[in-house]
Design a protein around this motif. Structure first.
Motif, PDB file in Angstrom:
ATOM      1  N   VAL A 156      81.010 -33.762 -53.905  1.00  0.00           N
ATOM      2  CA  VAL A 156      80.387 -32.569 -54.483  1.00  0.00           C
ATOM      3  C   VAL A 156      79.019 -32.996 -55.009  1.00  0.00           C
ATOM      4  CG1 VAL A 156      80.589 -30.772 -56.249  1.00  0.00           C
ATOM      5  CG2 VAL A 156      82.649 -31.631 -55.104  1.00  0.00           C
ATOM      6  N   TYR A 157      78.000 -32.867 -54.180  1.00  0.00           N
ATOM      7  CA  TYR A 157      76.669 -33.335 -54.564  1.00  0.00           C
ATOM      8  C   TYR A 157      76.131 -32.574 -55.773  1.00  0.00           C
ATOM      9  CZ  TYR A 157      76.304 -35.947 -50.159  1.00  0.00           C
ATOM     10  OH  TYR A 157      76.494 -36.844 -49.138  1.00  0.00           O
ATOM     11  N   ASN A 158      75.310 -33.275 -56.568  1.00  0.00           N
ATOM     12  CA  ASN A 158      74.631 -32.627 -57.685  1.00  0.00           C
ATOM     13  C   ASN A 158      73.609 -31.613 -57.174  1.00  0.00           C
ATOM     14  OD1 ASN A 158      75.571 -33.768 -60.242  1.00  0.00           O
ATOM     15  ND2 ASN A 158      74.818 -35.720 -59.454  1.00  0.00           N
ATOM     16  N   GLY A 159      73.153 -30.786 -58.093  1.00  0.00           N
ATOM     17  CA  GLY A 159      72.104 -29.824 -57.779  1.00  0.00           C
ATOM     18  C   GLY A 159      70.839 -30.143 -58.562  1.00  0.00           C
ATOM     19  N   VAL A 160      69.907 -29.231 -58.506  1.00  0.00           N
ATOM     20  CA  VAL A 160      68.653 -29.400 -59.241  1.00  0.00           C
ATOM     21  C   VAL A 160      68.306 -28.068 -59.896  1.00  0.00           C
ATOM     22  CG1 VAL A 160      67.262 -28.899 -57.182  1.00  0.00           C
ATOM     23  CG2 VAL A 160      66.239 -30.146 -59.097  1.00  0.00           C
ATOM     24  N   SER A 161      67.863 -28.120 -61.125  1.00  0.00           N
ATOM     25  CA  SER A 161      67.540 -26.909 -61.886  1.00  0.00           C
ATOM     26  C   SER A 161      66.307 -26.221 -61.308  1.00  0.00           C
ATOM     27  CB  SER A 161      67.285 -27.274 -63.347  1.00  0.00           C
ATOM     28  OG  SER A 161      66.810 -26.152 -64.057  1.00  0.00           O
ATOM     29  N   THR A 162      66.301 -24.914 -61.373  1.00  0.00           N
ATOM     30  CA  THR A 162      65.176 -24.124 -60.855  1.00  0.00           C
ATOM     31  C   THR A 162      63.917 -24.272 -61.703  1.00  0.00           C
ATOM     32  OG1 THR A 162      66.016 -22.201 -62.061  1.00  0.00           O
ATOM     33  CG2 THR A 162      66.652 -22.405 -59.742  1.00  0.00           C
ATOM     34  N   ILE A 163      64.016 -24.894 -62.876  1.00  0.00           N
ATOM     35  CA  ILE A 163      62.800 -25.086 -63.686  1.00  0.00           C
ATOM     36  C   ILE A 163      61.912 -26.187 -63.105  1.00  0.00           C
ATOM     37  CG2 ILE A 163      63.937 -24.276 -65.794  1.00  0.00           C
ATOM     38  CD1 ILE A 163      64.012 -27.190 -66.747  1.00  0.00           C
ATOM     39  N   PHE A 164      62.461 -26.976 -62.185  1.00  0.00           N
ATOM     40  CA  PHE A 164      61.655 -28.027 -61.558  1.00  0.00           C
ATOM     41  C   PHE A 164      60.925 -27.453 -60.352  1.00  0.00           C
ATOM     42  CE2 PHE A 164      64.596 -30.449 -64.102  1.00  0.00           C
ATOM     43  CZ  PHE A 164      63.801 -31.470 -64.592  1.00  0.00           C
ATOM     44  N   THR A 165      59.687 -27.071 -60.577  1.00  0.00           N
ATOM     45  CA  THR A 165      58.836 -26.483 -59.543  1.00  0.00           C
ATOM     46  C   THR A 165      57.419 -27.029 -59.708  1.00  0.00           C
ATOM     47  OG1 THR A 165      58.320 -24.588 -60.975  1.00  0.00           O
ATOM     48  CG2 THR A 165      60.163 -24.321 -59.439  1.00  0.00           C
ATOM     49  N   PRO A 166      56.599 -26.927 -58.666  1.00  0.00           N
ATOM     50  CA  PRO A 166      55.199 -27.359 -58.795  1.00  0.00           C
ATOM     51  C   PRO A 166      54.472 -26.548 -59.875  1.00  0.00           C
ATOM     52  CG  PRO A 166      55.796 -27.066 -56.498  1.00  0.00           C
ATOM     53  CD  PRO A 166      56.926 -26.505 -57.289  1.00  0.00           C
ATOM     54  N   VAL A 167      53.469 -27.165 -60.489  1.00  0.00           N
ATOM     55  CA  VAL A 167      52.680 -26.479 -61.508  1.00  0.00           C
ATOM     56  C   VAL A 167      51.226 -26.389 -61.055  1.00  0.00           C
ATOM     57  CG1 VAL A 167      54.187 -27.145 -63.417  1.00  0.00           C
ATOM     58  CG2 VAL A 167      52.258 -28.628 -62.774  1.00  0.00           C
ATOM     59  N   THR A 168      50.473 -25.562 -61.720  1.00  0.00           N
ATOM     60  CA  THR A 168      49.066 -25.364 -61.379  1.00  0.00           C
ATOM     61  C   THR A 168      48.233 -26.563 -61.842  1.00  0.00           C
ATOM     62  OG1 THR A 168      48.576 -24.298 -63.498  1.00  0.00           O
ATOM     63  CG2 THR A 168      49.334 -22.878 -61.683  1.00  0.00           C
ATOM     64  N   PRO A 169      47.034 -26.735 -61.263  1.00  0.00           N
ATOM     65  CA  PRO A 169      46.139 -27.810 -61.727  1.00  0.00           C
ATOM     66  C   PRO A 169      45.823 -27.686 -63.212  1.00  0.00           C
ATOM     67  CG  PRO A 169      45.383 -26.957 -59.618  1.00  0.00           C
ATOM     68  CD  PRO A 169      46.494 -26.054 -60.063  1.00  0.00           C
ATOM     69  N   GLU A 170      45.764 -26.452 -63.706  1.00  0.00           N
ATOM     70  CA  GLU A 170      45.476 -26.244 -65.130  1.00  0.00           C
ATOM     71  C   GLU A 170      46.588 -26.804 -66.015  1.00  0.00           C
ATOM     72  OE1 GLU A 170      43.042 -23.774 -62.671  1.00  0.00           O
ATOM     73  OE2 GLU A 170      45.248 -23.865 -62.786  1.00  0.00           O
ATOM     74  N   VAL A 171      47.837 -26.569 -65.603  1.00  0.00           N
ATOM     75  CA  VAL A 171      48.971 -27.097 -66.370  1.00  0.00           C
ATOM     76  C   VAL A 171      48.971 -28.627 -66.312  1.00  0.00           C
ATOM     77  CG1 VAL A 171      51.487 -27.259 -66.484  1.00  0.00           C
ATOM     78  CG2 VAL A 171      50.397 -25.040 -66.107  1.00  0.00           C
ATOM     79  N   LYS A 172      48.670 -29.186 -65.130  1.00  0.00           N
ATOM     80  CA  LYS A 172      48.606 -30.651 -65.004  1.00  0.00           C
ATOM     81  C   LYS A 172      47.591 -31.242 -65.982  1.00  0.00           C
ATOM     82  CE  LYS A 172      50.133 -31.488 -60.259  1.00  0.00           C
ATOM     83  NZ  LYS A 172      49.816 -32.130 -58.966  1.00  0.00           N
ATOM     84  N   LEU A 173      46.425 -30.636 -66.048  1.00  0.00           N
ATOM     85  CA  LEU A 173      45.391 -31.133 -66.953  1.00  0.00           C
ATOM     86  C   LEU A 173      45.839 -31.022 -68.405  1.00  0.00           C
ATOM     87  CD1 LEU A 173      42.148 -29.703 -65.282  1.00  0.00           C
ATOM     88  CD2 LEU A 173      42.868 -32.105 -65.416  1.00  0.00           C
ATOM     89  N   GLN A 174      46.523 -29.945 -68.720  1.00  0.00           N
ATOM     90  CA  GLN A 174      47.016 -29.747 -70.084  1.00  0.00           C
ATOM     91  C   GLN A 174      48.052 -30.812 -70.451  1.00  0.00           C
ATOM     92  OE1 GLN A 174      48.692 -25.832 -70.734  1.00  0.00           O
ATOM     93  NE2 GLN A 174      49.781 -26.504 -72.572  1.00  0.00           N
ATOM     94  N   ILE A 175      48.975 -31.096 -69.516  1.00  0.00           N
ATOM     95  CA  ILE A 175      50.007 -32.106 -69.757  1.00  0.00           C
ATOM     96  C   ILE A 175      49.379 -33.492 -69.882  1.00  0.00           C
ATOM     97  CG2 ILE A 175      51.977 -33.301 -68.718  1.00  0.00           C
ATOM     98  CD1 ILE A 175      52.740 -30.628 -69.909  1.00  0.00           C
TER      99      ILE A 175
END
Length: 375
Positions: free
Chosen positions: A170-189
């Motif tokens: 029974v393989y694990n899954g992955v949460s839907t909150i893990f998605t690509p982010v915008t360049p603006e969010v990357k810079l903020q992080i």
């Protein structure tokens, strides 16, 4: 209508990760999809209402809290059999693999991996000794077993001499909150966490089995050999930090480029992962390796070990390395930043993550529960 008892002692608010993540994500889907059944959730402390996923869930608090091997035994061998008999349970489902040897109720054990058999030195001796004594008994007691990879299935079969048809993958899954982010969010992080600098990321407990020593040695080698400005973010608890890890860190020429974030929230973890240049996960042993598919869901290239389950989960979608070879890890970190290789890893990662979702996990776990009911 079946009465299904579930060991939910690891569902603790603010501490949902690993095995408890598997339990929460699967159970919330299963109980909602099967209102015809009654589910008793068995907690060992005051519970949070966030885990009472549906009206067909009946929570029970069973004393005492199970945080020591002596209390493990008392809870599962003395308390649980009484409760299962009282509620007339048809099956007992245990997402952390612990079973009641004293109960005759049908039982499904989810045994995620046998890391304690391969690396007992990385656990407190009283915990490792308990696991190594009782998990073979749990495996034989179980009516059915579920595990999270074909690697773990084979490992359980061989080490405990269990027939293959008793174990479901029974393989694990992955949460839907893990998605690509915008360049603006990357810079903020990057501004918030990495001094406005691109970074490699490791996500998980800072534990010897996770090979933190070779990871930071490899990163130090990357920084020494190249002009890369990158930082290394280690995102997770230092609970298992050792003298060897501290020594390796102290010996680094570029220790100022290693950033320890500590524990972060799920949403912050998703943003940190999605803002990384690459994720490096070079564990010595994994039963699955959820961070691999979390990173790939965020379009982040992955470097991971070629051992245990990781090669199975990542396939050809990651750069696979020998976790004992520091130079190989360092070279892979540099390769992952090359534009052509980076694009290849992202595209292959996008295809790979289609194999994994919590909906699929819940569906397969429910099939295992049904098989257990009809053993």
């Amino acid at each position: 209508m079946a009465i299904i008892a579930v060991n939910t002692r690891l569902l603790i608010s603010g501490r949902v990760d690993g095995i408890s993540r598997f339990a929460a994500e699967t159970l919330k889907r299963i109980v909602k999809a099967h209102p015809e059944h009654t589910f008793y959730f068995l907690f060992d402390r005051k519970f949070s209402d966030e885990f009472i996923f549906s009206s067909n869930v009946k929570p029970l608090v069973i004393w005492p809290q199970t945080r020591h091997p002596l209390l493990f035994r008392f809870w599962f061998e003395k308390r649980i059999p009484i409760v299962l008999k009282k509620i007339k349970a048809d099956v007992f489902v245990s997402p952390d693999g612990f079973l009641s040897l004293a109960s005759n109720v049908k039982q499904l054990a989810v045994i995620h991996d046998l890391n304690f058999e391969h690396f007992p030195q990385y656990l407190p001796s009283h915990i490792a000794n308990y696991y190594r004594r009782y998990f073979p008994l749990f495996a034989h007691k179980a009516s059915k077993i579920a595990t999270v990879s074909a690697f773990s299935k084979q490992d359980i079969c061989e080490r405990y001499r269990i027939k293959e048809d008793k174990i479901d993958v029974v393989y694990n899954g992955v949460s839907t909150i893990f998605t690509p982010v915008t360049p603006e969010v990357k810079l903020q992080i990057q501004k918030q966490y990495s001094q406005q600098t691109p970074y490699f990321i490791y996500a998980g407990t800072l534990h010897p089995r996770k090979n933190i020593v070779n990871l930071i040695k490899a990163f130090d080698r990357v920084k020494t050999k190249s002009l890369l400005p990158h930082k290394l973010l280690l995102v997770g608890s230092k609970m298992w930090w050792t003298d060897e890890m501290q020594y390796a860190y102290n010996e680094m020429k570029h220790k100022h480029d290693v950033i320890f974030t500590g524990l972060v929230s799920d949403s912050e973890m998703a943003n940190l992962m999605a803002s990384a240049e690459a994720m490096v996960y070079v564990s010595f042993f994994e039963g699955f390796g959820i961070p691999v598919i979390e990173a790939q869901s965020c379009d982040v290239p992955v470097i991971c070990s070629d051992t245990t389950s990781l090669a199975e989960i990542a396939g050809t979608s990651a750069i696979l390395v020998n976790p004992s070879n520091v130079e190989e890890i360092a070279q892979a970190m540099i390769r992952a930043l090359e534009p052509q290789k980076r694009t290849e890893l992202i595209l292959n990662g996008q295809k790979n993550v289609l194999n994994y979702s919590w909906n699929k996990t819940a569906s397969f776990l429910w099939e295992s529960i049904e098989k257990t009911l009809h053993v």
